[in-house]
Design a protein around this motif. Structure first.
Motif, PDB file in Angstrom:
ATOM      1  N   GLN A 130       3.382   5.540  10.522  1.00  0.00           N
ATOM      2  CA  GLN A 130       4.635   6.281  10.689  1.00  0.00           C
ATOM      3  C   GLN A 130       5.564   5.644  11.730  1.00  0.00           C
ATOM      4  N   GLU A 157       6.976   8.101  -4.786  1.00  0.00           N
ATOM      5  CA  GLU A 157       6.016   7.432  -3.902  1.00  0.00           C
ATOM      6  C   GLU A 157       6.768   6.622  -2.859  1.00  0.00           C
ATOM      7  N   TRP A 202       6.008   3.084  -0.504  1.00  0.00           N
ATOM      8  CA  TRP A 202       5.084   1.973  -0.285  1.00  0.00           C
ATOM      9  C   TRP A 202       5.470   1.173   0.944  1.00  0.00           C
ATOM     10  N   ASP A 255       5.430  13.027   2.323  1.00  0.00           N
ATOM     11  CA  ASP A 255       4.786  13.765   1.229  1.00  0.00           C
ATOM     12  C   ASP A 255       5.742  14.758   0.577  1.00  0.00           C
ATOM     13  N   ILE A 313       0.837  -1.195   0.000  1.00  0.00           N
ATOM     14  CA  ILE A 313       0.000   0.000   0.000  1.00  0.00           C
ATOM     15  C   ILE A 313       0.877   1.252   0.000  1.00  0.00           C
ATOM     16  N   PHE A 365       2.242   4.650   1.529  1.00  0.00           N
ATOM     17  CA  PHE A 365       2.442   5.069   2.914  1.00  0.00           C
ATOM     18  C   PHE A 365       1.214   5.815   3.429  1.00  0.00           C
ATOM     19  N   ARG A 366       0.861   5.502   4.666  1.00  0.00           N
ATOM     20  CA  ARG A 366      -0.188   6.223   5.376  1.00  0.00           C
ATOM     21  C   ARG A 366       0.364   6.640   6.733  1.00  0.00           C
ATOM     22  N   LYS A 367       0.022   7.825   7.153  1.00  0.00           N
ATOM     23  CA  LYS A 367       0.538   8.423   8.380  1.00  0.00           C
ATOM     24  C   LYS A 367       0.334   7.521   9.603  1.00  0.00           C
ATOM     25  N   GLU A 368      -0.733   6.746   9.609  1.00  0.00           N
ATOM     26  CA  GLU A 368      -1.013   5.875  10.757  1.00  0.00           C
ATOM     27  C   GLU A 368       0.090   4.829  10.967  1.00  0.00           C
TER      28      GLU A 368
END
Length: 113
Positions: free
Chosen positions: A12, A52, A54, A43, A5, A7-10
């Motif tokens: 980190q 990106e 991942w 970002d 996926i 990267f999502r901040k959750e």
């Protein structure tokens, strides 16, 4: 099941822990999170110019990563490719899946070198 996926901040904290554990504990590299500020500005550092970052995620746990930085002229640089020790090898295929995912992205975004 392992999902690749963006990267999502959750994730980190898990990402930083994965990378530091590999660098410091496995390879004895004296590097800290402070030495790698890019890990806290995904970002701005990776995505800003079309790159990106991942994650490989298994049961809501980060077990791998790979990033692409766009450097212009249809070129990019691979960064932060890490896989947790228990998830390495051909059996899991995570490193290959991360790399293939990045290559597919490069094809879509016309990154050729």
């Amino acid at each position: 099941m392992i999902n690749i996926i963006p990267f999502r901040k959750e994730f980190q904290d898990q990402l930083v822990k994965l990378i530091l554990d590999i660098q410091q504990l496995e390879f004895n590299v004296p590097i800290t999170a402070a030495d790698q500020p890019d890990l806290f500005i995904i970002d701005d550092f990776y995505r800003k110019n079309g790159g990106e970052f991942w994650l490989a995620v298994s049961e809501n746990k980060v077990v791998g990563s790979i990033a692409l930085i766009r450097i212009g002229n249809k070129s990019g640089v691979i960064r932060k490719m890490f896989v947790a020790k228990d998830f390495r090898g051909k059996e899991s295929g995570i490193a290959q899946r991360l790399f293939d995912h990045m290559l597919n992205y490069c094809t879509q975004k016309e990154v050729t070198t």
